[in-house]
Write an enzyme that holds these catalytic residues in place. Structure first.
Site, PDB file in Angstrom:
ATOM      1  N   THR A 155      -5.364 -11.725 -14.105  1.00  0.00           N
ATOM      2  CA  THR A 155      -5.461 -10.609 -15.050  1.00  0.00           C
ATOM      3  C   THR A 155      -4.062 -10.233 -15.525  1.00  0.00           C
ATOM      4  OG1 THR A 155      -7.501  -9.773 -14.082  1.00  0.00           O
ATOM      5  CG2 THR A 155      -6.177  -8.190 -15.332  1.00  0.00           C
ATOM      6  N   HIS A 254     -10.412  -6.072 -21.000  1.00  0.00           N
ATOM      7  CA  HIS A 254     -10.638  -5.415 -19.706  1.00  0.00           C
ATOM      8  C   HIS A 254     -11.809  -4.421 -19.813  1.00  0.00           C
ATOM      9  CE1 HIS A 254      -8.253  -4.883 -15.810  1.00  0.00           C
ATOM     10  NE2 HIS A 254      -9.306  -4.125 -15.623  1.00  0.00           N
TER      11      HIS A 254
END
Length: 367
Positions: A155, A254
């Site tokens: 991420t 996200h």
């Protein structure tokens, strides 16, 4: 009441879960404009179905990083699933495996990599946050490898946590009976009460804000697992990801929880796909709630999609059976969309099967 689509689990989860938990899963950053837009943008893409094609047999199977899966619909990493249901990540892992697809386990899971591996066979990826303490990162990656995980989803959009106002209002923190299981032995498994969001304070204390492209290269020196870069929204970054040795890209905002007013992922997808020039696969997460959404993403060049919130809401409502049902409903809808569009396999899904608001008008067909 019979559930006939994925979105219906949202209301059931809202009824069942404590407000703090539901809000944590459901909310986006700040004005939540991107949260809405992740859904709305799909509604502005229309189909150009082809007719009178023999669609008696439809094949949805595909391969992701060389792993064969039953459909291009996979499970995104979502944190702390035991807040939704006591079985948490165990249930999700079993449901994904039963559906013949990939589960991505969050770094911030309430079950460890070893526990999830113990649920039985299945292709699993591990989502990684890079902590300030790189020894922690190395240990975590090694454990994921040993537990049989097949890829790392790094991420890259969270040097700091986005401003999620419901978490601030609710003073969000991990319920006392739960821990971030992957960090339990490292004294990083608990989240302190904070006078805003406990998670935001945890991230500020632990997650490395200096993370840069050289860390993507560092990661390749500590693991042989393929690395997916999760959180790319521009062609510029897509090109750098290719050069940096990424095995794939996940176009993601996200779940609209980081920077508000970024485009919907479905709107950013085509730019990223074009920039990679077919060198690495591009995936998408964010806003997928229908089989039609899956088809639209593939028509714009995605190799597959990941679902997040539908999984936790179904988990809250019905445990493993709910997650199985979400995956089955999306599969059935996607198969129907393929048939009604005249596509018998994923390779037949093309850009010509959709029209978007940014398309130039088509020349009229001449007889």
């Amino acid at each position: 009441m019979e559930i006939t689509n994925v979105t219906e689990y949202d209301a059931i989860a809202k009824q069942k879960l404590p407000k703090m938990v539901y809000d944590y899963y459901a909310s986006g950053a700040e004005d939540q404009w991107t949260l809405q837009e992740n859904r709305n943008a799909f509604g502005r893409i229309l189909f150009r179905p082809r007719i009178l094609i023999d669609v008696n047999k439809i094949d949805m199977a595909t391969t992701v990083l060389g792993f064969k899966i039953s459909m291009p619909i996979m499970v995104a990493p979502t944190a702390m699933q035991k807040m939704a249901h006591p079985d948490g990540e165990y249930a999700t892992a079993r449901a994904a495996s039963a559906a013949g697809t990939i589960m991505t386990l969050s770094s911030w899971a309430t079950s460890s990599v070893e526990e999830v591996a113990s649920t039985g066979p299945g292709i699993r990826f591990f989502q990684l946050y890079v902590y300030k303490n790189r020894n922690v990162v190395e240990q975590l990656v090694r454990r994921a490898e040993r537990a049989g995980f097949k890829a790392i989803a790094l991420t890259v959009d969270t040097p700091r946590l986005g401003r999620r106002e419901s978490d601030i209002k609710n003073r969000f923190t991990l319920p006392p009976n739960l821990t971030l299981k992957n960090f339990e032995g490292l004294d990083l498994g608990k989240m302190d009460e904070a006078n805003d969001s406990g998670l935001a304070s945890y991230v500020a204390g632990q997650i490395d804000r200096t993370l840069s492209w050289k860390d993507v290269q560092w990661l390749q020196t500590i693991t042989k697992l393929p690395i997916l870069v999760k959180g790319v929204l521009t062609g510029e970054d897509a090109r750098i990801a290719v050069q940096a040795g990424a095995a794939g890209i996940i176009v993601s905002n996200h779940g609209a929880r980081q920077l508000d007013y970024v485009p919907a992922t479905i709107s950013a997808l085509e730019e990223v796909v074009k920039a990679t020039q077919g060198r690495i696969p591009v995936f998408l997460d964010g806003g997928v709630r229908r089989g039609t959404d899956v088809f639209k993403a593939l028509a714009l060049g995605a190799s597959g999609i990941f679902i997040g919130r539908p999984v936790v809401f179904a988990l809250a409502a019905e445990g493993e059976a709910g997650v199985r049902k979400v995956l089955q409903m999306l599969r059935d809808e996607f198969e129907l969309t393929m048939a009604l569009s005249g596509c018998r396999s994923l390779k037949e899904i093309s850009r010509n099967h959709i029209t978007t608001e940014w398309d130039t008008p088509r020349p009229s067909a001449r007889l």
